[in-house]
Enzyme design. Structure first.
Site, short mmCIF file in Angstrom:
data_model
loop_
_atom_site.label_atom_id
_atom_site.label_comp_id
_atom_site.label_asym_id
_atom_site.label_seq_id
_atom_site.Cartn_x
_atom_site.Cartn_y
_atom_site.Cartn_z
N GLU A 90 48.22 -87.43 -44.00
CA GLU A 90 48.83 -88.15 -44.99
C GLU A 90 49.57 -89.61 -44.20
O GLU A 90 50.27 -89.25 -43.39
CB GLU A 90 49.73 -87.50 -45.82
CG GLU A 90 49.14 -86.51 -46.60
CD GLU A 90 50.33 -85.77 -47.62
OE1 GLU A 90 51.73 -86.33 -47.63
OE2 GLU A 90 50.23 -84.71 -48.06
N ASP B 280 44.22 -79.16 -43.83
CA ASP B 280 45.50 -80.19 -43.69
C ASP B 280 46.42 -79.97 -42.57
O ASP B 280 46.84 -78.85 -42.16
CB ASP B 280 46.45 -79.88 -45.06
CG ASP B 280 46.30 -81.08 -45.95
OD1 ASP B 280 46.13 -82.31 -45.58
OD2 ASP B 280 46.76 -80.83 -47.17
N LYS C 268 43.08 -83.46 -42.03
CA LYS C 268 43.56 -84.54 -43.29
C LYS C 268 45.28 -84.72 -42.76
O LYS C 268 45.71 -83.77 -42.61
CB LYS C 268 43.40 -84.08 -44.39
CG LYS C 268 43.68 -85.20 -45.49
CD LYS C 268 43.57 -84.91 -46.90
CE LYS C 268 44.15 -83.71 -47.63
NZ LYS C 268 45.70 -84.25 -47.65
N GLU D 242 45.21 -90.66 -53.71
CA GLU D 242 45.99 -89.55 -54.79
C GLU D 242 46.86 -90.49 -55.73
O GLU D 242 47.54 -91.21 -55.23
CB GLU D 242 46.73 -88.65 -54.01
CG GLU D 242 47.58 -87.73 -54.94
CD GLU D 242 47.99 -86.26 -54.43
OE1 GLU D 242 47.67 -86.02 -53.20
OE2 GLU D 242 48.43 -85.61 -55.08
N ASP E 204 47.57 -78.61 -47.90
CA ASP E 204 49.12 -77.86 -47.84
C ASP E 204 49.68 -77.51 -49.18
O ASP E 204 50.81 -77.15 -49.12
CB ASP E 204 50.09 -78.68 -46.88
CG ASP E 204 50.17 -80.03 -47.31
OD1 ASP E 204 49.71 -80.54 -48.39
OD2 ASP E 204 50.94 -80.71 -46.96
N SER E 205 48.90 -77.80 -50.16
CA SER E 205 49.09 -77.44 -51.42
C SER E 205 49.51 -76.05 -51.46
O SER E 205 50.05 -75.60 -52.52
CB SER E 205 48.22 -77.89 -52.63
OG SER E 205 46.78 -77.80 -52.13
#
Ligand code: KIV
Length: 281
Positions: A117, A85, A115, A184, A46-47
């Site tokens: 978070e 993501d 993925k 991260e 999602d960057s």
């Protein structure tokens, strides 16, 4: 046809002490180039929001954005493991919606894994997604979707309490069944410790060399993204500058009448030209 890298292959690479390489991609040509380069895993992160869509952070990225870009990347990738993501709020509104959204990333996006978070607070969602047959990659440390809670892009896990919480979260994620874990922006010593205590591979970004693999945002690595990159990024190329130079040259050649040249032009028979100019009637 290349043999697809699987989540089991990720685990095997850890067992065999082979480092895992991952990069991000957001479109078809980049997916294709990264795949041809032999990278093990491609994350459609999602960057995307920052490096492609021009948002200030990742919280504006939607499921529609993710599915659209994951589809494009998947079309270009034959070998690498594609991980999609799950964006902000796509796994916080109830387990059913978490599973449905993860399912879209697999079914519509054609990724092989998702993925998420977070740690112990999202275990129920992770378990349900895995139960639906979808491999999950975890993500701990600096979790950009919680940027307003964290207060900035700072190194995480520097105190004993924070470090212990990260270790507990990592173990809980492994117990829940995640196949790999992104760490991260945490101290290298803490990443070493977590990596040594887990049987699943850790994939570091700003987490030192002791992780079982590494990931970077491709636009940072290639120098395409012109915004501020984190200090843990190594730039392997300056593609942004190369693009700017090429485009300036094109503009100059257009203005000066040098482009298109003979090689870029088509021609017709001289008689037809003559007729068109009115000489043939
Ligand atoms: O969105 C992303 O690109 C990521 C990586 C930085 C791990 O989550």
């Amino acid at each position: 046809m290349h043999k697809r890298v699987t989540t089991a292959a990720f685990r095997k690479m850890k067992q065999d002490k082979q480092k895992i390489s991952m990069l991000t991609a957001y479109d078809y040509p980049t997916g294709k180039i990264l795949d041809a380069s032999g990278v093990d895993g491609i994350l459609v992160g999602d960057s995307l929001g920052m490096v492609v869509l021009g948002y200030e952070d990742t919280t504006r990225v939607t499921m529609e954005d993710m599915v659209h870009h994951i589809k494009a990347v998947s079309r270009g990738v034959e070998r690498a493991l594609v991980v999609g993501d799950m964006p902000f709020l796509s796994y916080h509104m109830g387990i059913e919606q978490s599973v449905r959204n993860a399912g879209r990333i697999i079914q519509e996006g054609r990724a092989q894994a998702v993925k998420l978070e977070g740690g112990q607070e999202i275990l129920d969602d992770i378990r349900a997604i895995i139960k639906a047959g979808i491999p999950v990659m975890g993500h701990l440390g600096l979790t950009p979707q919680s940027i307003h809670n964290i207060g900035g892009y700072f190194i995480q896990g520097k105190t004993v309490e924070q470090a212990q919480k990260l270790i507990q979260d990592a173990k809980a994620l492994e117990d829940a069944g995640v196949f790999a874990l992104v760490l991260e922006c945490i101290p290298a010593e803490l990443a070493d410790l977590i990596s040594s205590q887990l049987s699943i591979p850790t994939i570091g970004i700003g987490a030192g060399k002791g992780c079982d693999g590494q990931i970077l945002v491709t636009h940072d690595l290639l120098g395409i993204y012109q915004g501020k990159s984190p200090s843990f990024v190594k730039r392997y190329a300056e593609i942004g500058i190369t693009m700017e130079k090429a485009v300036s040259q094109y503009i100059q050649e257009v203005k000066q009448g040098f482009f298109p040249g003979e090689n870029q032009s088509f021609h017709m028979d001289a008689e037809i030209v003559e007729k068109l100019y009115g000489g043939g009637n």
